[in-house]
Design a protein around this motif. Structure first.
Motif, short mmCIF file in Angstrom:
data_model
loop_
_atom_site.label_atom_id
_atom_site.label_comp_id
_atom_site.label_asym_id
_atom_site.label_seq_id
_atom_site.Cartn_x
_atom_site.Cartn_y
_atom_site.Cartn_z
N LEU A 46 0.84 -1.19 0.00
CA LEU A 46 0.00 0.00 0.00
C LEU A 46 0.89 1.25 0.00
O LEU A 46 1.72 1.42 0.89
N VAL A 47 0.70 2.10 -0.99
CA VAL A 47 1.53 3.28 -1.14
C VAL A 47 0.89 4.49 -0.46
O VAL A 47 -0.30 4.73 -0.62
N HIS A 48 1.67 5.21 0.31
CA HIS A 48 1.31 6.45 1.02
C HIS A 48 0.70 6.17 2.39
O HIS A 48 1.31 6.45 3.41
N THR A 49 -0.55 5.69 2.45
CA THR A 49 -1.26 5.43 3.71
C THR A 49 -1.06 6.57 4.71
O THR A 49 -0.70 6.36 5.86
N VAL A 50 -1.31 7.77 4.25
CA VAL A 50 -1.11 8.96 5.10
C VAL A 50 -2.21 9.09 6.15
O VAL A 50 -1.93 9.30 7.33
N THR A 63 -2.47 -8.27 9.34
CA THR A 63 -2.52 -8.94 8.04
C THR A 63 -1.16 -8.99 7.34
O THR A 63 -1.07 -9.46 6.20
N ASP A 64 -0.11 -8.47 8.00
CA ASP A 64 1.24 -8.45 7.40
C ASP A 64 1.26 -7.70 6.08
O ASP A 64 1.98 -8.07 5.13
N THR A 65 0.49 -6.62 6.00
CA THR A 65 0.45 -5.81 4.79
C THR A 65 1.61 -4.83 4.78
O THR A 65 1.97 -4.25 5.80
N ASN A 66 2.21 -4.64 3.61
CA ASN A 66 3.36 -3.75 3.46
C ASN A 66 2.93 -2.33 3.12
O ASN A 66 1.90 -2.11 2.47
N VAL A 67 3.76 -1.37 3.53
CA VAL A 67 3.49 0.05 3.27
C VAL A 67 4.71 0.68 2.62
O VAL A 67 5.85 0.37 2.99
N ALA A 68 4.48 1.57 1.66
CA ALA A 68 5.56 2.35 1.05
C ALA A 68 5.36 3.81 1.43
O ALA A 68 4.37 4.43 1.04
N HIS A 69 6.29 4.34 2.19
CA HIS A 69 6.22 5.72 2.69
C HIS A 69 6.99 6.63 1.73
O HIS A 69 8.13 6.35 1.37
N ASN A 70 6.35 7.74 1.32
CA ASN A 70 6.95 8.69 0.39
C ASN A 70 6.91 10.09 0.99
O ASN A 70 6.09 10.93 0.61
N PRO A 71 7.77 10.38 1.97
CA PRO A 71 7.65 11.62 2.74
C PRO A 71 7.81 12.91 1.95
O PRO A 71 7.09 13.87 2.19
N VAL A 72 8.75 12.95 1.00
CA VAL A 72 8.97 14.20 0.25
C VAL A 72 7.77 14.53 -0.63
O VAL A 72 7.30 15.66 -0.66
N SER A 73 7.27 13.53 -1.34
CA SER A 73 6.10 13.74 -2.19
C SER A 73 4.89 14.16 -1.36
O SER A 73 4.17 15.11 -1.72
N ASN A 74 4.67 13.49 -0.24
CA ASN A 74 3.54 13.85 0.63
C ASN A 74 3.67 15.26 1.15
O ASN A 74 2.66 15.97 1.30
N ILE A 84 4.05 7.00 10.53
CA ILE A 84 5.03 5.93 10.35
C ILE A 84 5.58 5.43 11.69
O ILE A 84 5.82 4.23 11.87
N ALA A 85 5.80 6.34 12.62
CA ALA A 85 6.33 5.93 13.93
C ALA A 85 5.41 4.91 14.58
O ALA A 85 5.87 3.90 15.13
N GLU A 86 4.10 5.16 14.50
CA GLU A 86 3.14 4.23 15.09
C GLU A 86 3.09 2.90 14.32
O GLU A 86 2.92 1.83 14.90
N MET A 87 3.24 2.97 13.00
CA MET A 87 3.23 1.75 12.19
C MET A 87 4.42 0.87 12.54
O MET A 87 4.29 -0.35 12.71
N LEU A 88 5.59 1.48 12.64
CA LEU A 88 6.79 0.72 12.98
C LEU A 88 6.65 0.09 14.37
O LEU A 88 7.02 -1.07 14.58
N ALA A 89 6.11 0.86 15.31
CA ALA A 89 5.93 0.35 16.67
C ALA A 89 4.96 -0.82 16.70
O ALA A 89 5.08 -1.72 17.53
N ALA A 90 3.99 -0.81 15.77
CA ALA A 90 2.99 -1.89 15.72
C ALA A 90 3.50 -3.11 14.95
O ALA A 90 2.83 -4.14 14.92
N GLY A 91 4.66 -2.98 14.33
CA GLY A 91 5.21 -4.10 13.59
C GLY A 91 4.87 -4.13 12.12
O GLY A 91 5.09 -5.15 11.45
N VAL A 92 4.36 -3.03 11.58
CA VAL A 92 4.06 -2.97 10.15
C VAL A 92 5.37 -2.84 9.36
O VAL A 92 6.27 -2.10 9.76
N ASN A 93 5.48 -3.56 8.27
CA ASN A 93 6.66 -3.45 7.42
C ASN A 93 6.53 -2.21 6.55
O ASN A 93 5.76 -2.18 5.60
N ALA A 95 8.32 0.36 4.04
CA ALA A 95 9.42 0.60 3.13
C ALA A 95 9.46 2.08 2.76
O ALA A 95 8.60 2.86 3.17
N LEU A 96 10.45 2.45 1.99
CA LEU A 96 10.64 3.86 1.65
C LEU A 96 10.67 4.04 0.14
O LEU A 96 11.28 3.24 -0.58
N GLY A 97 9.97 5.08 -0.33
CA GLY A 97 9.96 5.37 -1.75
C GLY A 97 10.06 6.86 -2.02
O GLY A 97 10.06 7.68 -1.09
#
Length: 243
Positions: A46-50, A63-74, A84-93, A95-97
Motif C-alpha cells: 500500500l503506497v502512502h497510507t497517510v 494482516t502483514d500488509t506492506n506500506v511504502a512511505h513517500n515523505p517528500v512527495s507527501n 510511520i512511527a506508530e506503524m513501525l511500533a505496531a510491527g508494520v513493514n 518501506a521507503l519510496g
C-alpha cells in the motif's frame, strides 16, 4: 495475484479526501475497506497510507500488509504526514519510496531517509522516533520484504545477491563521521554515491554511470521536455528573472 504468487501495489489514503470518501460511501476506514475487498496481506504494498488511524494500523499489522512511505512527495503536495512511527511500533513493514518525479523533483532515496526521520520527529514532538538505523532499514531490508525479495536482496548475506552502494564520506558536509549510519541519513545525499554494484556487477564507479551514455541521455531529456511543453501549450516563466 495470490493464486499466481504475484504482488499488488496500490495507492491508499494518500489525501484526506480519500478517507472521507470511503467513510461516506462505505462507512469504513481505508484499511477496513482494503481488508473487506481482500486487498491486504503479505503480497500487498500500500503506497502512502497517510490518513490512517490506530484501527487502520492494527489491521495492517495483523494482516502483514506492506506500506511504502513517500515523505517528500507527501510534503510537497501537502498530503500530510503518515503515522510511520506508530506503524513501525505496531510491527508494520514500512518501506521507503520517492513517488514520481513531478511530485518529488528527485529520485534520491538518501534524501528520503532524512525526511522520513525528521518529519516523524516533528509530527510526534519526539526526537527519539524514527532513528537513523530504522529509516536505513526501511530503505533496504523493509523495501526488499515489501517486494517479496527479502531472500534475494536487502542485506549483505551469504546466498543473497551482491547488491551494495559505496558512499564517499571524504567531503566537508559529511566530515567528521563518528557514526556512519547517522552521517548517511542526516548529512549525505545521493550525489555522494561513489560506487554501485548490482548482482556483483559494477554499474557506477567514481560517481559515473558505466552502463549508460549519461551525457546523451541528459541532452535528449532537455529536448524531449521542450517538445512536451510545446505540445501541451505550456509556457513556463520563472517567478524570478533568470539571467
Amino acid at each position: 495475484a495470490r493464486q499466481r504468487g504475484m504482488g499488488v501495489t496500490v495507492h491508499l489514503a494518500e489525501v484526506q479526501a480519500d478517507r472521507q470518501f470511503l467513510r461516506e460511501q462505505f462507512g469504513q476506514t481505508p484499511a477496513e475497506y482494503a481488508e473487506d475487498v481482500g486487498l491486504v496481506g503479505p503480497n500487498t504494498l500500500l503506497v502512502h497510507t497517510v490518513w490512517m488511524d490506530e484501527r487502520d494500523i492494527q489491521i495492517l499489522a495483523r494482516t502483514d500488509t506492506n506500506v511504502a512511505h513517500n515523505p517528500v512527495s507527501n510534503a510537497k503536495l501537502a498530503s500530510g504526514i503518515a503515522p510511520i512511527a506508530e506503524m513501525l511500533a505496531a510491527g508494520v513493514n514500512v518501506a521507503l519510496g520517492t513517488d514520481g518525479g513531478p511530485s518529488n523533483n528527485a529520485y534520491d532515496l538518501v534524501r528520503e531517509m532524512r525526511w522520513a526521520s525528521y518529519l516523524q520527529k516533528a509530527r510526534t514532538l519526539n526526537p527519539t522516533v524514527a532513528p537513523a538505523e530504522a529509516v536505513l532499514e526501511m530503505a533496504t531490508l523493509h523495501g526488499a520484504k515489501a517486494m517479496g525479495l527479502q531472500k534475494e536482496i536487502g542485506s549483505l548475506e551469504a546466498g543473497k545477491q551482491a547488491d551494495f552502494v559505496v558512499f564517499d564520506l571524504d567531503k566537508p558536509h559529511v566530515t567528521p563521521s563518528v557514526d556512519p549510519v547517522s552521517t548517511l541519513v542526516c548529512a549525505a545525499t545521493g550525489a555522494d554515491v561513489d560506487t554501485v554494484v548490482i548482482g556483483g556487477k559494477i554499474v557506477v564507479q567514481g560517481g559515473q554511470v558505466l552502463t549508460l551514455d549519461e551525457e546523451r541521455i541528459l541532452s535528449e531529456a532537455r529536448e524531449r521536455a521542450k517538445a512536451v511543453w510545446k505540445r501541451a501549450g505550456i509556457e513556463h516563466t520563472p517567478r524570478w528573472p533568470v539571467l
